[in-house]
Design an enzyme around this catalytic site. Structure first.
Site, PDB file in Angstrom:
ATOM      1  N   TYR A   1       3.361  30.328  -9.272  1.00  0.00           N
ATOM      2  CA  TYR A   1       3.043  28.888  -9.289  1.00  0.00           C
ATOM      3  C   TYR A   1       2.586  28.425  -7.902  1.00  0.00           C
ATOM      4  O   TYR A   1       1.503  27.834  -7.757  1.00  0.00           O
ATOM      5  CB  TYR A   1       4.270  28.089  -9.755  1.00  0.00           C
ATOM      6  CG  TYR A   1       4.134  26.606  -9.485  1.00  0.00           C
ATOM      7  CD1 TYR A   1       3.154  25.862 -10.131  1.00  0.00           C
ATOM      8  CD2 TYR A   1       4.966  25.972  -8.558  1.00  0.00           C
ATOM      9  CE1 TYR A   1       3.006  24.509  -9.864  1.00  0.00           C
ATOM     10  CE2 TYR A   1       4.826  24.623  -8.292  1.00  0.00           C
ATOM     11  CZ  TYR A   1       3.843  23.891  -8.947  1.00  0.00           C
ATOM     12  OH  TYR A   1       3.698  22.561  -8.666  1.00  0.00           O
TER      13      TYR A   1
ATOM     14  N   PHE B   1       7.286  17.287  -2.377  1.00  0.00           N
ATOM     15  CA  PHE B   1       8.603  17.906  -2.407  1.00  0.00           C
ATOM     16  C   PHE B   1       9.181  17.611  -3.808  1.00  0.00           C
ATOM     17  O   PHE B   1       8.480  17.813  -4.794  1.00  0.00           O
ATOM     18  CB  PHE B   1       9.420  17.481  -1.181  1.00  0.00           C
ATOM     19  CG  PHE B   1       8.947  18.285   0.029  1.00  0.00           C
ATOM     20  CD1 PHE B   1       7.648  18.143   0.515  1.00  0.00           C
ATOM     21  CD2 PHE B   1       9.744  19.254   0.604  1.00  0.00           C
ATOM     22  CE1 PHE B   1       7.167  18.942   1.545  1.00  0.00           C
ATOM     23  CE2 PHE B   1       9.284  20.057   1.651  1.00  0.00           C
ATOM     24  CZ  PHE B   1       7.992  19.900   2.116  1.00  0.00           C
TER      25      PHE B   1
END
Ligand code: UDP
Length: 325
Positions: A141, A169
């Protein structure tokens, strides 16, 4: 007025961003394959149920509308699945992004805001993580997102592409008014799972590891409210429209919160007990991840409004109690 195409605009961060753009007066077109996105989260009347694998369908959108810029959210984002089925991630997140870029460039559209991730950094060498931190993803990913960032750099030199990559984040929370929210299937993220455990929808939350070298032994992450992310996308878009330089920016609060602190915050917000089981570490989880967002704050003139984890969780709890989809 030119339009903004939001690819993946029916997803969690995409739908909040569409709303932010529409509230600011932009004409927004949404393209989404609805694999993980929700029809109920589609806020624009100009909606195309397409997959970015389909270049012909994408081309029709660009021919029909006068598009100035693209905001690209369409990606698969399950880290574990990316390890067991990397082909799915490289095809969708990388190859299909190249499709999108082909169609953009064929139609002379050169601005793109891209949803990247702190997963491009891999295991942190230091915290807070700034944009100069080496990028060494530890799963497909993160690799797929880093590959796209690199493609943008080459396309900038060769074709004059302008890009802003936003490295998020931990996206968290839901819209203040409860109209939009986080609804993943399967759900793997900490905050929604903790709240589902409070509701009794799942039997408990399993804390993945209590022996990390952190203040309380559990992992520390940087939880950034989804509406703060949405605002950052709008500001990034406006930077591109004003001809600013291409750049990659971290989006976080700079505050590290442990798994145990999330559970304590959920108890305060819900005024209920959280059924907790302490389990093993989850493979691939770094102990501590939090951002330096100084560059984003300067470049975008952006500051997260949500700096308190209770406030973030309150919006998520409101959504859990009154889910629309
Ligand atoms: N986590 C946990 N139990 C869960 C899900 C997550 O303890 O059921 C922890 C996970 O180990 C990480 C943090 O919560 O430290 C945030 O995980 P999440 O999957 O929400 O986001 P990630 O940091 O993996 O992007």
């Amino acid at each position: 007025m030119k339009s903004i195409l939001v690819v993946g605009g029916a997803g969690y961060i995409g739908s909040h961003t569409v709303r932010e753009l529409m509230n600011s007066g932009y004409h927004v077109i949404i393209a989404d394959n609805l694999v993980y996105g929700h029809r109920e989260a589609v806020l624009s009347d100009d909606f195309y149920h397409v997959d970015i694998e389909d270049k012909a369908a994408l081309s029709k959108i660009f021919q029909k509308h006068d598009i100035s810029s693209v905001i690209h959210f369409a990606a698969y984002a399950y880290v574990g699945e990316s390890v067991s089925n990397p082909a799915k991630y490289y095809k969708n997140n990388v190859a299909n992004t190249i499709n999108l870029l082909d169609v953009m460039l064929a139609n002379n559209v050169k601005n793109i805001v891209f949803s990247s991730t702190c997963a491009t950094y891999g295991e942190p060498l230091y915290t807070p993580i700034d944009e100069k931190h080496p990028q060494a993803p530890v799963n497909p990913y993160g690799q797929s997102k880093l590959m796209v960032e690199k493609i943008f750099q080459d396309y900038k030199k060769a074709y004059g592409l302008n890009f802003i990559c936003l490295r998020y984040f931990n996206a968290a929370g839901c819209s203040k008014d409860g109209l939009l929210g986080e609804s993943h299937n399967p759900e793997t993220h900490l905050i929604p799972l903790v709240l589902k455990a409070v509701k009794g929808e799942i039997s408990n939350i399993t804390v993945f590891g209590t022996d990390y070298e952190t203040k309380d032994g559990t992992c520390i992450r940087d939880y950034i409210h989804v509406e703060d992310l949405a605002r950052a996308h709008k500001l990034a878009l406006e930077k591109l429209l004003n001809g600013s330089e291409s750049v990659c920016l971290n989006l976080g609060t700079g505050i590290g919160t442990s798994v145990k602190e999330i559970i304590e915050a959920a108890k305060r917000v819900t005024e209920k007990e959280v059924p907790v089981v302490y389990g093993q570490r989850r493979a691939g989880d770094p102990a501590i991840l939090y951002a330096s967002s100084r560059l984003a704050q300067q470049y975008l003139n952006w500051k997260p409004e949500y700096a308190n984890i209770d406030d973030i969780i309150r919006t998520a709890w409101n959504w859990e109690l009154n889910k629309r989809f």
